[in-house]
Design an enzyme around this catalytic site. Structure first.
Site, PDB file in Angstrom:
ATOM      1  N   HIS A 157      62.936  84.219-107.829  1.00 49.01           N
ATOM      2  CA  HIS A 157      61.671  83.825-108.594  1.00 49.01           C
ATOM      3  C   HIS A 157      60.559  84.148-108.179  1.00 49.01           C
ATOM      4  CE1 HIS A 157      64.874  82.085-111.069  1.00 49.01           C
ATOM      5  NE2 HIS A 157      65.465  81.503-110.098  1.00 49.01           N
ATOM      6  N   GLU A 161      52.044  76.207 -87.128  1.00 40.97           N
ATOM      7  CA  GLU A 161      51.116  75.391 -86.331  1.00 40.97           C
ATOM      8  C   GLU A 161      51.056  75.876 -84.694  1.00 40.97           C
ATOM      9  OE1 GLU A 161      52.058  71.193 -86.026  1.00 40.97           O
ATOM     10  OE2 GLU A 161      54.260  71.653 -86.109  1.00 40.97           O
ATOM     11  N   TRP A 187      37.256  64.851 -81.864  1.00 38.19           N
ATOM     12  CA  TRP A 187      37.744  65.661 -82.589  1.00 38.19           C
ATOM     13  C   TRP A 187      36.976  65.857 -83.764  1.00 38.19           C
ATOM     14  CZ3 TRP A 187      40.226  66.203 -87.291  1.00 38.19           C
ATOM     15  CH2 TRP A 187      41.058  67.228 -87.583  1.00 38.19           C
ATOM     16  N   CYS A 198      40.517  61.703 -81.938  1.00 41.54           N
ATOM     17  CA  CYS A 198      39.722  61.279 -80.905  1.00 41.54           C
ATOM     18  C   CYS A 198      40.364  60.335 -80.198  1.00 41.54           C
ATOM     19  CB  CYS A 198      38.591  60.484 -81.691  1.00 41.54           C
ATOM     20  SG  CYS A 198      37.898  61.430 -82.851  1.00 41.54           S
ATOM     21  N   ARG A 256      46.246  64.123 -78.086  1.00 39.78           N
ATOM     22  CA  ARG A 256      45.992  63.975 -79.434  1.00 39.78           C
ATOM     23  C   ARG A 256      45.070  65.086 -79.934  1.00 39.78           C
ATOM     24  NH1 ARG A 256      46.154  58.002 -80.118  1.00 39.78           N
ATOM     25  NH2 ARG A 256      44.669  58.138 -81.552  1.00 39.78           N
ATOM     26  N   GLU A 263      60.654  72.915 -92.281  1.00 39.74           N
ATOM     27  CA  GLU A 263      60.107  72.479 -90.806  1.00 39.74           C
ATOM     28  C   GLU A 263      59.933  73.539 -89.935  1.00 39.74           C
ATOM     29  OE1 GLU A 263      58.968  70.060 -89.514  1.00 39.74           O
ATOM     30  OE2 GLU A 263      59.351  70.073 -87.525  1.00 39.74           O
ATOM     31  N   LYS A 292      56.869  74.688 -87.752  1.00 42.61           N
ATOM     32  CA  LYS A 292      56.524  74.559 -86.452  1.00 42.61           C
ATOM     33  C   LYS A 292      55.850  76.020 -85.967  1.00 42.61           C
ATOM     34  CE  LYS A 292      57.053  71.490 -85.270  1.00 42.61           C
ATOM     35  NZ  LYS A 292      57.268  70.313 -85.845  1.00 42.61           N
ATOM     36  N   LYS A 345      47.160  65.130 -82.737  1.00 34.55           N
ATOM     37  CA  LYS A 345      48.634  64.592 -82.867  1.00 34.55           C
ATOM     38  C   LYS A 345      48.501  63.067 -83.581  1.00 34.55           C
ATOM     39  CE  LYS A 345      52.704  63.856 -81.321  1.00 34.55           C
ATOM     40  NZ  LYS A 345      53.617  64.497 -81.882  1.00 34.55           N
ATOM     41  N   ASN A 398      36.016  55.967 -82.958  1.00 34.02           N
ATOM     42  CA  ASN A 398      37.066  56.775 -83.733  1.00 34.02           C
ATOM     43  C   ASN A 398      37.276  56.431 -85.164  1.00 34.02           C
ATOM     44  OD1 ASN A 398      38.177  57.696 -81.065  1.00 34.02           O
ATOM     45  ND2 ASN A 398      40.199  56.755 -81.174  1.00 34.02           N
TER      46      ASN A 398
END
Ligand code: F6R
Length: 610
Positions: free
Chosen positions: A506, A490, A75, A2, A27, A483, A487, A605, A100
Site C-alpha cells: 500500500h 535515535e 537542556w 535538565c 538525562r 521499536e 532505536k 531521558k 527545570n
C-alpha cells in the site's frame, strides 16, 4: 532533560554538586553551571557550554569554598546552548536560581520586570524567576515569602531552587510539574531533580508534591503545601543501589542495560508469579477489586513505552477478552475522546515524569475513568503517586537515553495485567498456567538471545553507511518493528521506518531497491506464512533483507537475504525475545558510526516538558 542539585552543609559542597551533575548527565543536556556561597557571603558562579567535564575543568582552576550551593545541567528550550543561557541565573547581585521546566507566561513577566528596571542577560524563561524573587524579596520578610509570592505569578512547570547569597545558610525550593526530592543527611540537607544524583551522600529522601515549597537549612527542612500550610512528607529509603549509575565492565550504559534484561525480568517477576498463577497483588492491594470490573483498557504512553502499549493491545484483546485502545499521550490530551464504560486507564512510563503522560492521567481522572494504573520504574514519581494502582517495574536505574530494559520489563508487566484481567473474562486456568510457564522461561531465553551479539556486531558493519532502513513485522511484531526503527534512528541517526508487513504493497514497496535494507522480525507463529509472502514481495523488487527468524522457521540465507537465527521460543513471549536483536543491531551500528550512544543528540531521558 535538565538536572538540579543543591546542598546546604557545613563541609564544602562543590564536589558533591559536581558529582551530582555527573550522575544526572544521562538525562541529556547541553550546558552546566554551579554557584557556591561561603559563610562570608562570598559566591562564585561558573557556567560552561558542553559536558559536565568542561565545568569540572574550569573548577580545577578556581577555588569554590562554601557549604551552600546549587548546580544545574540545562537542556535548551528558550535560547541556544550558551554560557549566558546556562543556569544558575542571577538577579540584583544576590539571588541565584536553577530551574527545570518551562515558564509559559515568561514574556509578560519579562516585560513588566523590564519596566521595573531589571536587566535581562539571557534569552531564557528562567531569568524571570530570578528577577521576580529579587523584586518580591524587597518587600518580603523572608526568602521563603518572596518565593511564595513569585510562584503565585508563574504559569507553566517548574522545579526550582533559589539561593540568596546574603542568607548563605538556606535554600528555598519549589515544585510544580517538575520533580524535586529532598535528601536528608546528618546536619546537612540536599535537593535534586532525581535521587540518583544524591546517592553518594544520602539514601533518605522525601518527594515534594505538586505546589510544595520548602525551606532547607543544615538542620531543618520545612515544607509548605500549595495552600501555604506546613506539612510533612514521608521520608523513604532509596531502593536504588549506589552504583546504579556505573557502567561496570561495559563500554556504554545502553549495552549494560541490554545485557541486564534477563536479571531485570527475573526481578520484575519475583513474587508476582507462582508456578502456575499470577499474583494479583503485583498491581497493589486493591487490584483484585479493580481489575475484576474492567471491560475496556485505554493505554497512554510516549515513545518506547507507547510501543509496549501497542503490543499489549494484541494480548489484551486476544487473551483477556477486553477491548483496548492505545494512544500517544500528546495526542490524547488535546482531543475529545470517548470514555468506554468500566474503563481502566493505563499509563506506561519508565520515568514516571513524562509531561504529556502525566497530563493525560490528570485529564483521564477528570473524564471519569473508573480506575487508573501506571506501569512505572521510578518509585515516588508523579505517575505513581497520582494513579490508583501502580505496577513497579523494578528494572533498575535506566541511564542510557534509549530505553531498552524498561521496554522488555514493561512487556512483562503488561502480560501479567493481561492474565489477571483475562482471569475475570473467561481465560482458563490452563491458559494462565501456559502464560506463566512462558514467563518462567523468559530470563533463560533472553540469555540465549543475547549470545547473538557477536554476529550482530559483524552485521552492523553493513549498516554503517546506510541512510535509510525499513523494519517489518506482523501482529505484535509490527510494534516490535516500530521499536527497532525508533532505536536505530535515535542512536545511529539513520532514517528508519516500520510497517506492518501487510501494508507494504500500500505504499512503502515503492522505496525498495538494492540500497534499502529491510529488517524483518519473523518468529514462528500463525502469521509466518503471510510474512514469508511479504518477504518474497521485497525479494522480487531487488530489496536487501535481514531476517531475524525463529530457528525453526525455515528461512535460508542467499544473495538477497541474510538470516539470523533467533532461539526458538513460545509465541507468547516472542515480542520480548525479538526486541533483543534489534536493540543490539542499533547499538552496534551506532558504535561503528561513532555517535554518542548514551546521550544521542537533541534527546533527553526524562521528558518533563511537553
Ligand atoms: C526511546 C525513549 C523514549 C521514551 C519516552 C517516554 O528510546 O526512551 O521514547 O520511551 O520519552 O518516556 P517514559 O517511558 O519515561 O515516559
Amino acid at each position: 532533560m535538565c538536572g538540579i542539585v543543591g546542598a546546604v552543609a557545613q563541609r564544602d559542597v562543590a564536589d558533591i554538586l559536581l558529582e551530582g551533575l555527573r550522575r544526572l548527565e544521562y538525562r541529556g543536556y547541553d550546558s552546566a553551571g554551579i554557584a557556591v556561597v561561603d559563610g562570608d557571603q562570598q559566591l562564585v558562579r561558573l557556567r560552561q557550554v558542553g559536558k559536565v567535564q568542561a565545568l569540572a575543568d574550569v573548577m580545577k582552576n578556581q577555588l569554590l569554598p562554601g557549604g551552600t550551593g546549587i548546580a544545574h545541567t540545562r537542556w535548551a528550550t528558550h535560547g541556544e546552548p550558551s554560557e549566558a543561557n546556562a543556569h544558575p541565573h542571577a538577579s540584583s547581585g544576590h539571588i541565584y536560581v536553577v530551574h527545570n521546566g518551562i515558564i509559559e507566561n515568561y514574556q509578560i513577566l519579562r516585560e513588566s520586570l523590564r519596566e521595573r528596571g531589571y536587566l535581562f542577560t539571557s534569552e531564557t524563561d528562567t531569568e524571570v524567576i530570578a528577577h521576580l524573587v529579587a523584586f518580591e524579596r524587597e518587600s518580603s520578610d523572608s526568602l521563603l515569602e518572596a518565593v511564595q509570592r513569585t510562584v503565585a505569578q508563574l504559569e507553566g512547570a517548574y522545579g526550582t531552587v533559589i539561593l540568596d547569597k546574603r542568607e548563605p545558610e538556606r535554600l528555598v525550593v519549589a515544585r510544580s510539574g517538575s520533580p524535586l526530592v529532598i535528601g536528608y543527611g546528618l546536619g546537612e540537607h540536599f535537593v535534586a531533580s532525581d535521587q540518583l544524583a544524591l546517592l553518594p551522600v544520602t539514601r533518605r529522601f522525601a518527594f515534594l508534591e505538586e505546589g510544595d515549597i520548602a525551606e532547607v537549612t543544615r538542620f531543618s527542612v520545612q515544607i509548605y503545601d500549595k495552600t501555604g500550610a506546613a506539612v510533612s512528607r514521608e521520608i523513604h529509603d532509596a531502593e536504588m543501589s549506589f552504583d546504579a549509575g556505573d557502567k561496570g565492565e561495559y563500554r556504554h550504559y545502553m549495552l549494560k542495560e541490554i545485557h541486564e534484561q534477563p536479571a531485570a525480568i527475573q526481578r520484575t517477576l519475583e513474587g508476582r508469579i507462582s508456578q502456575e498463577r499470577i499474583e494479583v497483588t503485583a498491581f497493589g492491594p486493591q487490584a483484585a477489586e479493580f481489575l475484576s470490573q474492567i471491560e475496556h483498557v485505554q493505554i497512554i504512553a510516549c515513545g518506547t513505552s507507547y510501543h509496549a502499549g501497542l503490543v499489549a493491545r494484541y494480548w489484551l484483546e486476544q487473551w483477556a477478552g477486553v477491548s483496548c485502545n492505545v494512544e500517544i499521550a500528546s495526542e490524547f490530551r488535546y482531543r475529545k475522546s470517548y470514555v468506554h464504560p468500566n474503563s481502566l486507564f493505563v499509563t506506561i512510563s519508565q520515568s514516571g515524569e513524562t509531561a504529556d503522560t502525566l497530563a493525560a492521567l490528570r485529564l483521564a481522572k477528570e473524564m471519569g475513568y473508573k480506575t487508573t494504573l501506571t506501569l512505572c520504574n521510578v518509585s515516588g514519581s508523579s505517575l505513581v503517586r497520582e494513579s490508583d494502582m501502580a505496577y513497579m517495574m523494578r528494572a533498575g536505574a535506566e541511564i542510557g537515553v534509549a530505553s531498552t530494559k524498561a521496554f522488555t520489563v514493561q512487556l512483562c508487566g503488561l502480560m501479567l495485567l493481561t492474565g489477571l484481567i483475562g482471569r475475570y473474562n473467561g481465560m482458563t486456568t490452563e491458559q494462565e498456567a501456559a502464560m506463566v510457564d512462558a514467563l518462567h522461561q523468559l530470563p533463560n531465553k533472553l540469555e540465549q538471545t543475547l549470545s547473538m551479539a557477536v554476529d550482530i556486531e559483524t552485521l552492523a558493519e553493513e549498516f554503517a553507511d546506510r541512510h535509510h532502513a525499513l523494519f517489518l513485522g506482523r501482529g505484535e511484531q509490527s510494534a516490535i518493528a516500530m521499536e527497532g526503527a525508533l532505536k536505530l534512528k535515535e542512536i545511529s541517526y539513520i532514517h528508519a521506518e516500520a510497517y506492518a508487513a501487510g501494508e507494504l504493497k500500500h505504499g512503502p514497496l515503492a522505496l525498495i531497491d538494492a540500497h534499502m535494507p529491510v529488517i524483518v522480525v519473523a518468529p514462528n507463529n500463525e502469521l509466518l506464512e503471510k510474512l514469508k509472502s511479504n518477504v518474497e514481495e521485497v525479494r522480487a523488487r531487488g530489496g536487501l533483507m535481514y531476517v531475524f527468524a525463529d530457528s525453526q522457521a525455515a528461512f535460508a540465507s542467499d544473495a538477497t537475504m541474510r538470516v539470523l537465527d533467533v532461539p526458538h521460543c513460545d509465541a507468547l513471549i516472542a515480542p520480548i525475545v525479538y526486541t533483543i536483536p534489534l536493540q543490539l543491531l542499533s547499538y552496534y551500528v551506532a558504535v561503528i558510526k561513532g555517535t554518542d550512544v548514551d546521550q544521542p543528540r537533541n534527546l533527553a531521558k526524562s521528558v518533563t516538558v511537553e
